[in-house]
Design a protein around this motif. Structure first.
Motif, short mmCIF file in Angstrom:
data_model
loop_
_atom_site.label_atom_id
_atom_site.label_comp_id
_atom_site.label_asym_id
_atom_site.label_seq_id
_atom_site.Cartn_x
_atom_site.Cartn_y
_atom_site.Cartn_z
N UNK A 77 0.84 -1.21 0.00
CA UNK A 77 0.00 0.00 0.00
C UNK A 77 0.87 1.26 0.00
N UNK A 78 1.98 1.19 0.73
CA UNK A 78 2.89 2.36 0.79
C UNK A 78 3.44 2.66 -0.60
N UNK A 79 3.79 1.58 -1.34
CA UNK A 79 4.37 1.78 -2.67
C UNK A 79 3.29 2.15 -3.71
N UNK A 80 2.13 1.50 -3.62
CA UNK A 80 1.09 1.70 -4.64
C UNK A 80 0.34 3.01 -4.46
N UNK A 81 0.10 3.41 -3.19
CA UNK A 81 -0.75 4.59 -2.93
C UNK A 81 -0.03 5.71 -2.19
N UNK A 82 1.17 5.43 -1.70
CA UNK A 82 1.86 6.43 -0.89
C UNK A 82 1.26 6.56 0.50
N UNK A 83 0.50 5.56 0.94
CA UNK A 83 -0.12 5.60 2.27
C UNK A 83 0.49 4.52 3.15
N UNK A 84 1.06 4.92 4.30
CA UNK A 84 1.57 3.92 5.25
C UNK A 84 0.53 3.81 6.37
N UNK A 85 -0.03 2.62 6.52
CA UNK A 85 -1.11 2.43 7.50
C UNK A 85 -0.64 2.73 8.92
N UNK A 86 -1.47 3.46 9.68
CA UNK A 86 -1.18 3.73 11.09
C UNK A 86 -1.39 2.44 11.89
N UNK A 87 -0.87 2.44 13.13
CA UNK A 87 -1.06 1.27 14.00
C UNK A 87 -2.55 1.00 14.25
N UNK A 88 -3.35 2.09 14.39
CA UNK A 88 -4.79 1.88 14.67
C UNK A 88 -5.49 1.25 13.46
N UNK A 89 -4.97 1.51 12.26
CA UNK A 89 -5.56 0.87 11.07
C UNK A 89 -5.24 -0.63 11.05
N UNK A 90 -4.03 -0.98 11.48
CA UNK A 90 -3.69 -2.41 11.60
C UNK A 90 -4.58 -3.07 12.65
N UNK A 91 -4.82 -2.34 13.76
CA UNK A 91 -5.71 -2.86 14.82
C UNK A 91 -7.09 -3.17 14.24
N UNK A 92 -7.62 -2.19 13.50
CA UNK A 92 -8.94 -2.38 12.87
C UNK A 92 -8.94 -3.60 11.97
N UNK A 93 -7.86 -3.77 11.19
CA UNK A 93 -7.75 -4.91 10.27
C UNK A 93 -7.76 -6.24 11.01
N UNK A 94 -7.08 -6.29 12.16
CA UNK A 94 -7.03 -7.54 12.96
C UNK A 94 -8.41 -7.87 13.50
N UNK A 95 -9.12 -6.83 14.01
CA UNK A 95 -10.48 -7.08 14.54
C UNK A 95 -11.42 -7.58 13.44
#
Length: 903
Positions: A77-95
């Motif tokens: 995502x960082x390479x394709x969109x220039x967006x590095x996911x925040x830790x809270x976004x990873x949290x949301x993904x795990x839930x």
């Protein structure tokens, strides 16, 4: 002083805090892998996907590969969109991966969050569905996030209305499929009406992530998805009934706004009966209370509902010749969606647009039961906590609140309650003017198109430039919302405000760049972007200085979630903001749910005109009223689901049986089982168990076998033989019918016989299922009256529904067996005769249609035989002045009131 619960929460944390804390260890493990994945080449990232797929196929659990999969996805995502996911976004993904609803505030990047669990679960090769609320978001998200999945070596599919069967199958065959909730449900129903397995589009229900989960699984859960076919045209009846509905006065009906129901009073019924007799709709010798009047009563009730419960520009809009429904929760138009039971036709008659024929149900499913088909379900929204109980009890979904990336800085002010709507709107216009003058952008939330347009007129009178976003501006939605954060911008929106598009302070850079390049294609994209970024940054500073986005709501909605969605548009990603609700005692919620006590309070305070009451108690009492309404709506949905579960069990059984038949190479065994069952039923009917031969009806059985199984068996002779009992009779009939079908198979050829058996079986199942659905609908509409006899309507529905299902299966076996027994190959001559007969029928039908076309009348139509001299059919002036009981002047022999006097 703190209560015991509050003290315990301070010491141990809330259950939500504990879940978040426990999951942070996994986030740390993902972060630890970041340097390793940053060092990979683009090709290595795709290779990692293949390696992870192989490990999952080898039996490794998804939880075991989660840290590596999330780290790989974050880097892609960082390479394709220039967006590095925040830790809270990873949290949301795990839930989400764990099968929960992740409640994330507006602007926290839910679209990106969905890519993590989607990628992880797509490694199984079974496909993942990401569900959104409209076609625009499906295409936008698939195009945007498809770059991430492409970088990971996965395919992305899109499913929207209007696609060909090939496009649909390609969409579902992808690793990750973006689709609307409606299209998923309809494709499921269509698939279960297909004639072969390879025509089906969906390939199973593995894992779904539902965006705006509260809107789809709660707000829309009361509405079943129905595939229907047209029935007979009754447009004339709707128009004739609609003609006198406006004559109905308040004493003729009672309106219950809480229950959204309207019923005729005794006076109303008497008035109706007279008018229906006069109009010739109800025969003179027939009363409204007669069983034969049921259809007319139903149509009149729907006409009353259309006029008194459904308001133009609130519940529907008229676009061209169509009445298009408006979703009460999102304010979006719902083209193609129609009200059932003739209600839509009644509204079309009211609005004077062409009346479409009523439909009969061919297949139906509720969203509740469709989404429960998935092995695993997850959802995202900004507002789910208020409905956590419903999510858990119906879908088994837990709600986890994901912390925001930055603390919320928005100020939520207490509600301001005015005595009248006029005072309230005067205060609203003043508040908007003040904010606009200091350069603060304002988002004004209204509950209907009508109110948004009324407020728009008030702002025009004050010379305030603004945008209106409602179902009429559906296509401009993204553009209007993208501009809503500019300095001094005023945006009036129905409850759909900003779904899928963030309101960014200062304006939306991406949208403005696209517009600038479209206006001047020769311009240098880099220069344009740099210029616009500088302009937006300057505008953002002005908006921040003015206090951020100001959300002003003009009314409270039935549901707290809708209010919270509107509030959540302000204060994204730690931005400052402000929100306030302006209310009046005339508002629907206040009027229907307890404004009397508030009115007493206002009178006691001796408020002057234009003053507002502002107090936390008011907020609390309103929240209690909203919670009551939410509870009532939950009960309605629960009850709907209990009834639908009865049909759902039957639906699953029928659809699974269809699938087995479509996938089976050889279904001769199924046909044989059905045939033998029919033989058993016939033997039990004519030769009852535990009876002697002289009590048998052998001749009746012989005739029935000839009729239903096309077998000329000598049953009457067999019955005379010694030692022949019911069992021997069964075996002989089994052999005779099996022999007949074996001869047919030889005559047709084995392959063709298999195809014939399959098609006959599928077509008969579909026809019987359609009839059964209609019967269940009728049962559902009358079973409620059993409550008056102290019998539980649901239990009655279950018992009778099951009996009806068994009856359907019995008649299915009999019909399939009879059809297969009667088919035979056609000779060449018979085939030629059949084609000629079909062509002659077609020609006769075309001639009949041509003859039925209205011809222009060029001279007076001649009087009927025996008619009074000068009588002209179409000219009442030539009929004389007969009494109601005199013979009709047309010469028919009937009384005038029963003939031409009935018009």
């Amino acid at each position: 002083m703190l209560g015991l619960g509050a003290i315990a929460k301070k010491v141990f944390g809330t259950p939500n805090d504990r879940k978040v804390k426990a999951t942070l260890k996994t986030v740390e493990a993902i972060n630890a892998l970041e340097p390793e994945f940053q060092a990979l080449s683009d090709g290595d990232i795709k290779a990692r996907t293949e390696a992870l797929k192989a490990r999952v196929a080898g039996g490794e659990a998804l939880d075991a590969v989660l840290p590596e999969a999330f780290a790989n996805c974050r880097e892609a995502a960082r390479r394709a969109l220039g967006l590095r996911a925040f830790d809270v976004q990873l949290l949301g993904g795990i839930f989400l991966h764990q099968g929960n609803i992740a409640e994330m505030k507006t602007g926290e990047g839910k679209t990106l969050v969905a890519t993590f669990p989607a990628y992880l679960n797509a490694l199984t090769g079974k496909g993942v569905h990401i569900v959104t609320v409209n076609d625009y978001l499906v295409r936008r998200d698939a195009d945007w996030m498809g770059k991430v999945f492409g970088a990971l070596g996965l395919t992305t599919g899109v499913v929207v209305p209007g696609q060909s069967d090939e496009e649909k199958r390609a969409g579902y065959a992808a690793d990750v499929t973006y689709a609307t909730n409606n299209e998923l449900g309809f494709d499921y129903l269509r698939d279960n009406m297909r004639a072969s397995r390879k025509e089906m589009a969906q390939r199973g229900h593995h894992f779904a992530i539902v965006d705006e989960v509260d809107s789809i699984l709660i707000d829309e859960a009361r509405t079943p998805l129905i595939i229907s076919g047209p029935s007979e045209d009754r447009s004339d009846l709707y128009t004739r009934i609609d003609a006198f509905i406006p004559e109905i006065t308040d004493e003729h009906f009672t309106l219950d706004e809480k229950q959204r129901s309207v019923t005729f009073t005794d006076e109303g019924n008497e008035f109706l009966e007279d008018r229906l007799h006069e109009a010739g709709i109800l025969p003179q010798d027939q009363s409204l209370y007669d069983p034969e009047s049921t259809t007319i009563v139903h149509h009149v009730n729907q006409g009353l509902r259309a006029h008194k419960l459904f308001q133009k520009d609130q519940h529907y809009i008229v676009r061209g010749d169509d009445v298009v429904l408006v979703d009460e929760f999102t304010g979006r138009m719902m083209p193609g969606r129609r009200l059932s039971d003739g209600l839509h036709q009644a509204i079309e008659a009211k609005e004077g647009v062409p009346i479409q024929p009523e439909n009969v149900t061919l297949a139906s499913v509720t969203f509740q039961n469709y989404f429960r088909l998935y092995d695993k379900l997850a959802g995202m929204t900004g507002t789910a906590a208020t409905e956590a109980e419903e999510f858990m009890s119906i879908y088994g979904l837990g709600v986890v609140e994901v912390p925001t990336n930055r603390p919320i800085a928005r100020e939520d002010e207490h509600d301001q309650v005015y005595r009248t709507a006029q005072e309230k709107f005067a205060a609203i216009v003043g508040e908007i003017k003040t904010a606009h003058e200091k350069g603060q952008p304002v988002l004004v939330g209204t509950t209907s198109i009508e109110k948004s347009e009324m407020l728009s007129k008030l702002l025009e009178q004050e010379g305030l430039a603004h945008n209106v976003l409602n179902a009429r501006q559906h296509e401009k939605e993204a553009q209007i919302v993208a501009d809503a954060g500019k300095p001094g911008a005023i945006t009036i929106a129905t409850n759909m405000a900003g779904r899928g598009t963030d309101i960014q302070l200062g304006g939306n850079v991406e949208m403005r760049v696209l517009q600038a390049l479209a206006a001047d294609p020769q311009a240098d994209p880099d220069e344009v972007r740099a210029r616009i970024e500088a302009e937006v940054a300057a505008d953002k500073d002005r908006v921040l200085a003015a206090g951020g986005l100001f959300v002003l709501a003009t009314e409270r909605h039935e549901s707290r979630r809708i209010d919270n969605q509107l509030r959540g548009r302000s204060g994204r990603q730690g931005d400052p903001g402000r929100s306030v609700f302006f209310l009046s005692l005339d508002d629907d919620l206040m009027r229907i749910f307890g404004s009397e006590r508030l009115e007493k309070v206002l009178s006691t305070l001796g408020m002057k005109e234009g003053e507002a009451i502002i107090h936390p108690w008011v907020n609390k009492s309103l929240e209690r009223a909203q919670a009551k309404v939410e509870g009532r709506n939950f009960d309605i949905r629960k009850q709907l689901l209990k009834f639908d579960d009865v049909m759902n069990d039957q639906r699953k059984a029928v659809f699974e049986q269809r699938l087995e038949i479509m996938e089976a190479e050889e279904i001769g065994e199924i046909a044989q089982d059905m045939r033998h069952q029919v033989v058993d039923d016939l033997v039990d009917q004519y030769l009852p168990p535990k009876t002697y031969a002289d009590q048998w009806d052998a001749e009746g059985l012989q005739a029935a076998v000839q009729d239903q199984l096309a077998v000329d068996a000598k049953v009457a002779e067999w019955a005379e033989e010694d030692g022949v009992d019911q069992e021997v009779m069964r075996e002989r009939l089994y052999d005779a019918t099996d022999k007949l079908m074996a001869e047919k198979a030889d005559a047709f050829g084995a392959d063709q016989m298999r195809q014939i058996e399959k098609q006959v079986l599928l077509q008969t199942i579909d026809a019987k299922w359609r009839e059964h659905l209609l019967t269940l609908e009728h049962l559902r509409s009358v079973v409620g009256f059993r409550g008056y006899a102290q019998r539980d309507p649901l239990n009655e529905y279950k018992t009778e529904g099951f009996q009806l299902f068994e009856t359907m299966l019995d008649s299915l076996r009999a019909e399939v067996t009879k059809k297969l027994a009667q088919i035979r190959p056609l000779s060449e001559e018979e085939r030629r005769e059949m084609i000629e007969k079909l062509m002659a029928q077609q020609k006769a039908q075309q001639q009949a249609v041509a003859a039925a076309q209205p011809q222009p009348v060029t001279e007076p139509v001649a009087a009927a035989d025996g008619a009074a001299p000068g009588f002209v059919e179409d000219d009442p002036a030539t009929w004389g002045n007969p009494g109601r009981n005199d013979p009709c002047p047309c010469g028919s022999g009937k009384k005038f009131k029963h003939c031409h006097g009935a018009y």
